[in-house]
Write a protein that holds these residues in place. Structure first.
Motif, short mmCIF file in Angstrom:
data_model
loop_
_atom_site.label_atom_id
_atom_site.label_comp_id
_atom_site.label_asym_id
_atom_site.label_seq_id
_atom_site.Cartn_x
_atom_site.Cartn_y
_atom_site.Cartn_z
N THR A 1 1.02 -1.12 0.21
CA THR A 1 0.00 0.04 0.13
C THR A 1 0.86 1.36 0.09
O THR A 1 2.12 1.17 0.22
CB THR A 1 -0.71 0.12 1.29
OG1 THR A 1 -0.07 -0.02 2.46
CG2 THR A 1 -1.88 -1.16 1.26
N VAL B 1 -3.19 10.26 -9.28
CA VAL B 1 -2.62 8.76 -9.75
C VAL B 1 -2.41 7.99 -8.43
O VAL B 1 -2.70 6.71 -8.21
CB VAL B 1 -1.63 8.68 -11.00
CG1 VAL B 1 -1.03 7.56 -11.11
CG2 VAL B 1 -2.21 9.56 -12.16
N LEU B 2 -1.63 8.51 -7.58
CA LEU B 2 -1.11 7.64 -6.43
C LEU B 2 -2.39 7.45 -5.57
O LEU B 2 -2.44 6.34 -5.08
CB LEU B 2 -0.25 8.83 -5.43
CG LEU B 2 1.02 9.04 -6.08
CD1 LEU B 2 1.65 10.06 -5.04
CD2 LEU B 2 2.11 7.55 -6.14
N VAL C 1 -3.96 4.58 -7.56
CA VAL C 1 -3.29 3.24 -7.22
C VAL C 1 -3.45 2.70 -5.67
O VAL C 1 -3.45 1.56 -5.52
CB VAL C 1 -1.71 3.52 -7.54
CG1 VAL C 1 -0.96 2.61 -7.26
CG2 VAL C 1 -1.73 3.78 -9.13
N ASP C 2 -3.15 3.69 -4.76
CA ASP C 2 -3.46 3.16 -3.42
C ASP C 2 -4.56 2.45 -3.15
O ASP C 2 -4.80 1.31 -2.56
CB ASP C 2 -3.36 4.37 -2.48
CG ASP C 2 -3.35 4.05 -0.84
OD1 ASP C 2 -2.70 3.52 -0.34
OD2 ASP C 2 -4.57 4.42 -0.36
N VAL D 1 -6.52 1.02 -5.20
CA VAL D 1 -6.54 -0.33 -5.96
C VAL D 1 -5.75 -1.35 -5.03
O VAL D 1 -6.21 -2.49 -4.99
CB VAL D 1 -5.75 -0.26 -7.53
CG1 VAL D 1 -5.44 -1.47 -8.03
CG2 VAL D 1 -6.70 0.47 -8.28
N LEU D 2 -4.63 -0.84 -4.52
CA LEU D 2 -3.51 -1.69 -3.85
C LEU D 2 -4.15 -2.12 -2.48
O LEU D 2 -3.73 -3.32 -2.17
CB LEU D 2 -2.17 -1.17 -3.54
CG LEU D 2 -1.55 -0.85 -4.80
CD1 LEU D 2 -0.06 -0.12 -4.40
CD2 LEU D 2 -1.02 -2.43 -5.40
N TRP E 1 -5.33 -5.96 -2.63
CA TRP E 1 -4.37 -6.76 -2.86
C TRP E 1 -4.58 -8.25 -1.91
O TRP E 1 -4.39 -9.37 -2.66
CB TRP E 1 -2.91 -6.28 -2.57
CG TRP E 1 -1.74 -7.41 -2.78
CD1 TRP E 1 -1.19 -8.14 -1.97
CD2 TRP E 1 -1.09 -7.64 -4.25
NE1 TRP E 1 -0.22 -9.11 -2.46
CE2 TRP E 1 -0.04 -8.36 -3.74
CE3 TRP E 1 -1.10 -7.12 -5.18
CZ2 TRP E 1 0.71 -9.11 -4.75
CZ3 TRP E 1 -0.28 -7.41 -6.26
CH2 TRP E 1 0.48 -8.40 -5.81
N TRP F 1 -12.53 -2.24 -7.95
CA TRP F 1 -10.86 -1.77 -7.65
C TRP F 1 -10.15 -3.19 -8.01
O TRP F 1 -9.04 -3.02 -8.41
CB TRP F 1 -11.07 -1.53 -6.16
CG TRP F 1 -11.73 -0.14 -6.13
CD1 TRP F 1 -12.77 0.04 -5.48
CD2 TRP F 1 -11.33 1.01 -6.42
NE1 TRP F 1 -13.17 1.45 -5.35
CE2 TRP F 1 -12.38 2.20 -6.14
CE3 TRP F 1 -10.30 1.60 -7.03
CZ2 TRP F 1 -12.44 3.50 -6.34
CZ3 TRP F 1 -10.09 3.00 -7.50
CH2 TRP F 1 -10.93 3.88 -6.89
N GLN G 1 -9.54 -3.62 -11.45
CA GLN G 1 -8.29 -2.87 -12.16
C GLN G 1 -7.03 -3.54 -11.47
O GLN G 1 -6.20 -3.36 -12.22
CB GLN G 1 -8.49 -1.35 -11.50
CG GLN G 1 -9.54 -0.57 -11.96
CD GLN G 1 -10.13 -0.80 -13.01
OE1 GLN G 1 -9.33 -0.69 -14.04
NE2 GLN G 1 -11.15 -1.25 -13.30
N LEU G 2 -7.13 -4.04 -10.33
CA LEU G 2 -5.72 -4.82 -10.08
C LEU G 2 -5.70 -6.02 -10.75
O LEU G 2 -4.39 -6.30 -11.18
CB LEU G 2 -5.84 -5.03 -8.49
CG LEU G 2 -4.70 -6.04 -7.89
CD1 LEU G 2 -3.43 -5.11 -8.02
CD2 LEU G 2 -4.92 -6.22 -6.26
N ALA H 1 -4.26 -4.85 -14.03
CA ALA H 1 -2.65 -4.43 -14.15
C ALA H 1 -1.92 -5.55 -13.86
O ALA H 1 -0.57 -5.39 -14.56
CB ALA H 1 -2.55 -3.65 -12.74
#
Length: 508
Positions: free
Chosen positions: A224, A324-325, A328-329, A331-332, A335, A364, A367-368, A371
């Motif tokens: 993260t 963007v950060l 991405v956070d 999305v992560l 995990w 979300w 998207q992961l 990716a």
């Protein structure tokens, strides 16, 4: 302007007509839709041949079939893939989306890295850094894409997935990567020996600390960014953008970028609530991004400064990076459940396909998943394209730096930052303006080898499959699409020339 566009479009239409006519004629000799039936031992073989001849109008000359195809094409009927009886429009719609998804990120990353490293290599001409970058770029440029793709699958997918099962700290590898990082930054920043040694030590320590922290704290199993990481990275980018485009003496531009970074970090909290309670989609994401850019532009305009446009530009770049950060956070954050899903089984880095079949995922997690599938083919394309852009940008920059107006700018007492960023870099981008659009369109036409190795059903795979199946309609659509996009790319390149160099006008 209107006359210029009309002239170019008329020329493009005429060229496409001639191209399609010639290619249809060549396909008549290259493809044989009856080849499988001629070797068929069935007793009703002749009946099957007659049925296919009627289906594909093979009993009329090819030039008559061409005009029948052209008339249907102009009315929106793109034909069918006769082996599966699927409309070409349906097949191509998914293939184009897959190819664009694959090449867009690769092209953007290649341009940013290639231009930046090519610029630095030109500024450090005939140094160890320049020689190293030249060697690496020529090496990557000469590597076959299929070999690079296979290595990536072996070491960055299979090997990495095995490592994630029981991660341990490989200290020799961590030290080697830290030394490479130190050498890179020492060579890129240059300066006297004492300064290079300081930069090397600093980069070595930071890289070693980052790798050790990520491995020892278990970050690799639950990656993260968090509000602290977003704040640190956003402020660092704001300082870098201000130093590069405005100069640290332009306090108003600096404060605009820093304010945007701090505000974006603070907004992380309410956005987490929004992401949790509102079902997200790409329309929401694009709307939030547009709102953040508008807010950043307002911040830059309010701070003003000697050049209000510089303040607005710096604030908007910072806002884009911070947005963007945050994305991405978020999305992560999926995990752990993604990695534990039964379809993933603790091996998140995919080697084939564009998505995981049967995965029950929200926006979300989807998207992961996308990716993890797109990472390897994108990296393969980046490694090859990046080398090309480095060589072009280095050569263009060296040519511009030897021009008289650069020496005049330095003689006037302008800072080296202003000379490089405002005078040299803009003109050095001219060659790339004619290369990048064509490269992007070429990749949309199909990264055939990459798509085949990684199992992506893009335009390249569609073209190869249609050729193998002796299907004319999908091949002709592919030819018209790629030919038309290539002409559009050349028109875009002409306008990019005018944007980069105001002396160029379309009437000329």
């Amino acid at each position: 302007m209107a006359r210029f566009i009309a002239r170019r479009l008329a020329l493009a239409v005429g060229t496409l007509f001639v191209l399609s006519f010639l290619m249809y004629g060549l396909l008549e000799f290259a493809l044989d839709p009856l080849v499988d039936l001629r070797e068929n031992p069935a007793p009703n073989r002749q009946e099957l041949i007659d049925n296919r001849i009627r289906l594909l109008n093979l009993d009329v000359p090819w030039y008559q079939r061409y005009f029948l195809w052209l008339g249907n094409f102009l009315t929106g009927d793109f034909g069918i893939a006769w082996r599966t009886m699927q409309p070409v429009a349906t097949l191509v719609r998914g293939a184009i989306a897959t190819s664009v998804q694959l090449v867009f990120a690769a092209t953007i990353i290649s341009i940013l890295l290639g231009v930046t490293i090519g610029l630095v290599s030109a500024l450090r001409q005939y140094t160890s850094f320049d020689y190293a970058i030249t060697f690496v770029s020529f090496l990557l440029y000469s590597l076959p894409i299929f070999w690079v793709a296979v290595l990536l699958k072996q070491f960055l997918a299979i090997g990495a997935n095995d490592y994630l099962q029981s991660p341990t700290v490989n200290w020799p590898l961590v030290v080697i990567l830290s030394i490479v990082s130190g050498l890179f930054w020492a060579g890129a920043l240059g300066g006297k020996r004492a300064k290079r040694i300081q930069v090397f030590v600093g980069a070595f320590v930071v890289t070693l600390a980052v790798f050790a922290g990520a491995l020892l704290t278990g970050w690799v199993n639950n990656p993260t960014i968090g509000i602290v990481g977003i704040g640190v990275l956003s402020v660092a980018l704001a300082l870098g953008v201000s130093a590069l485009f405005a100069g640290m003496n332009n306090k108003r531009a600096l404060y605009a970028a820093l304010t945007t970074a701090v505000l974006g970090t603070v907004l992380w909290w309410p956005l987490q609530w929004l992401f949790f309670y509102v079902e997200m989609n790409w329309l929401w994401i694009i709307g939030l991004l547009a709102l953040s850019l508008a807010l950043a532009a307002l911040i830059g305009w309010l701070f003003g400064g000697p050049d209000r446009q510089i303040s607005i530009r710096g604030a908007m770049i910072t806002a884009l990076f911070t947005s963007v950060l945050i994305f991405v956070d978020r999305v992560l954050q999926t995990w752990v459940p993604y990695n534990n899903a039964p379809q993933i089984r603790g091996r998140p880095l995919a080697t084939i396909g564009a998505s995981t079949p049967g995965l029950n995922a929200d926006f979300w997690m989807a998207q992961l998943d996308r990716a993890t599938h797109i990472m390897l083919p994108t990296l393969a394309l980046v490694l090859i394209s990046f080398a090309t852009y480095v060589r072009y940008q280095r050569g263009a920059m060296l040519e511009v730096l030897n021009q008289d107006y650069i020496r005049t700018a330095r003689a006037k007492g302008l800072s080296e930052r202003v000379v490089i960023v405002r005078h040299a870099l803009r003109n050095a981008l001219m060659p790339l303006a004619s290369i990048v659009p064509v490269d992007f369109i070429t990749l949309i036409g199909g990264a055939v080898i990459t798509e085949t190795i990684f199992g992506w059903a893009g335009m390249g795979r569609l073209f190869i499959t249609s050729m193998d199946g002796q299907e004319v309609d999908p091949v002709m659509f592919y030819i018209i699409l790629t030919g038309g996009l290539a002409m559009i790319a050349n028109l875009v390149a002409d306008f990019l020339y005018a944007v980069i160099d105001p002396r160029i006008r379309v009437n000329a």
